[in-house]
Design an enzyme around this catalytic site. Structure first.
Site, PDB file in Angstrom:
ATOM      1  N   GLY A   1       8.670  23.002  -8.191  1.00 36.20           N
ATOM      2  CA  GLY A   1       8.667  21.933  -9.184  1.00 36.20           C
ATOM      3  C   GLY A   1       8.890  22.390 -10.606  1.00 36.20           C
TER       4      GLY A   1
ATOM      5  NE  ARG B   1       1.072  33.937 -25.162  1.00 37.49           N
ATOM      6  CZ  ARG B   1       1.712  34.923 -25.789  1.00 37.49           C
ATOM      7  NH1 ARG B   1       2.632  34.645 -26.685  1.00 37.49           N
ATOM      8  NH2 ARG B   1       1.432  36.181 -25.530  1.00 37.49           N
TER       9      ARG B   1
ATOM     10  CG  HIS C   1      10.941  36.306 -28.149  1.00 36.03           C
ATOM     11  ND1 HIS C   1       9.830  37.128 -28.016  1.00 36.03           N
ATOM     12  CD2 HIS C   1      10.663  35.192 -27.435  1.00 36.03           C
ATOM     13  CE1 HIS C   1       8.929  36.537 -27.235  1.00 36.03           C
ATOM     14  NE2 HIS C   1       9.404  35.364 -26.878  1.00 36.03           N
TER      15      HIS C   1
END
Length: 451
Positions: A409, A260, A256
């Site tokens: 959402g 960012r 993994h």
């Protein structure tokens, strides 16, 4: 978890960084391993990783080791994107393990020799990506000096390099899914499922923008952040590349990684920014040479920037990927860092760039080494049990997953992309004493120094 996860930012506002011609680091694999004849690291000195590998066929699997779909079965869409998780993961942390003050410059620390950061125009570089970038190429060209553009190019490059390396070793092809987010931005999800080598491989890029919600801002303030928005709104942009790879063969580890960048604009126009990321390995069986190669590759990348980075970020990784209710780590670790905003944006970006460019050389030699390893049904069953632990961490503790599932959402397929196709849970399972399975469990209960 493959979603983007960021912690907190520094209170002091940062001015826009000057463009710096940063180093283009290559060939971070270094020497093989303790024996000197271990993994062929020298072959990773090619900047494009344009090597060819033998595809993994039936010879690498025993008849008893055929994969069976089990307790956790998801459709191909389950690994498609990191859309919602890309946004909510940035805002998910509520426990800040440590500040990143070890990023402070060390007197006399040698500066890197600058090289040209790119190799051609934005448009030329984009031709080598898995898809056109999220941001329009004309906008990237116009803003090529800005950190957001440079980071977007880096994560697109990382995705392309890793996907192409995986395709060569597997023989399969990634499905490329480009999506848009109505609030701003979007992403590119690359998924290969049921390949010859990889049961499920996802490599995702997301570049999103918009406004922090009041709840998100409140969470940041509860961690000591004072963020002053205009009319209650805080414009932000967030981007990252993330991946989780689940191989079929139990002798090939799961890997993994996630790198960012996050930027917030406050009421007075000043900006706060920070970087985060890491790479970690989750084997089913202990292979000390593999562990050395993986950790040493990361250490070499860290050492180029600060002598404390590897040791500190390795410890941070062991703390973060910890399954508390089991009393064991998820895997044998790697590095993990967040809230990194010092000594300056150029130096942190160069560090993140070095780390991102290790994802191929730290992992692919291990895959190649074990391509044709045979395995028994018992070894496959142990892999399924260990995958169950992987799922437990991601669903119970991973901050990006928890925050995403609670956010209206959100794209559930994106949030759950890190889960394997199959996993197993056995009641009161405990490996036999003296077995290789028990050796693996002991290493997870007592994290080791591999370098």
């Amino acid at each position: 978890m493959a979603s983007i996860v960021l912690l907190t930012a520094k209170q002091t506002a940062q001015t826009r960084a000057k463009r710096c011609l940063g180093p283009r680091l290559k060939g971070l694999a270094g020497a093989g391993g303790p024996s000197g004849t271990f993994l062929p690291g020298k072959e990773w000195l090619s900047s494009g990783f344009s090597l060819r590998f033998m595809s993994h066929g039936a010879s690498g699997r025993s008849a008893a080791g055929a994969t069976s779909r089990g307790a956790l079965a998801f459709s191909g869409a389950a690994a498609v994107t990191a859309a919602a998780a890309a946004v909510v993961g940035f805002l998910a942390n509520s426990n800040h393990f440590q500040r990143a003050e070890m990023a402070t410059k060390i007197p006399g620390h040698a500066k890197k020799n600058p090289e040209k950061e790119d190799e051609g125009s934005i448009a030329e570089r984009c031709r080598g990506f898995m898809s056109v970038p999220v941001t329009d190429i004309s906008v990237l060209e116009r803003r090529k000096d800005e950190m957001s553009t440079r980071m977007e190019m880096l994560i697109m490059e990382t995705q392309a390099d890793f996907c192409k390396a995986l395709e060569k070793v597997d023989g399969g092809t990634f499905k490329v899914d480009k999506w848009e987010r109505k609030e701003g931005g979007g992403g590119i999800s690359c998924v290969m499922q049921d390949g010859k080598v990889f049961e499920k491989a996802g490599v995702n890029v997301s570049v999103v923008s918009g406004y922090l919600t009041e709840e998100a801002a409140k969470q940041m303030r509860s961690r000591g952040k004072v963020l002053k928005g205009k009319d209650g709104k805080l414009p932000f942009c967030a981007m990252g590349v993330s991946s989780v790879i689940h191989p079929k063969n139990p002798h090939i580890p799961t890997v993994h990684f996630n790198y960012r960048y996050f930027e917030i604009e406050e009421e007075d126009g000043s900006k706060q920014w920070w970087f985060g990321g890491g790479t970690d390995l989750t084997p089913v069986y202990i292979d000390k040479e593999d562990a050395f190669h993986f950790h040493n590759t990361l250490k070499e990348a860290c050492d180029k920037h600060h002598p404390k980075y590897y040791a500190d970020f390795k410890k941070w990784c062991d703390r973060y990927f910890y399954v508390r209710h089991r009393g064991e780590t998820r895997g044998i670790g790697g590095i993990f860092f967040d809230d990194l905003d010092a000594p300056d944006r150029e130096e942190v970006f160069d560090f993140v760039k070095s780390c991102a460019r290790t994802v191929v050389p730290c992992y692919l030699p291990i895959v190649k080494k074990h391509l044709n390893d045979s395995f028994t049904q018992e070894e496959k069953d142990w892999q399924q049990v260990r995958r169950g632990r992987y799922v437990e961490f991601n669903l119970v503790y991973d901050r990006g997953v928890k925050f995403g599932l609670a956010t209206p959402g959100s794209r559930i397929e994106s949030i759950l992309m890190s889960l394997p196709l199959t996993a197993r849970w056995e009641y009161m399972h405990e490996p036999a004493k003296g077995s290789r399975e028990a050796e693996m469990l002991e290493a997870l209960r007592n994290p080791k120094e591999w370098v």
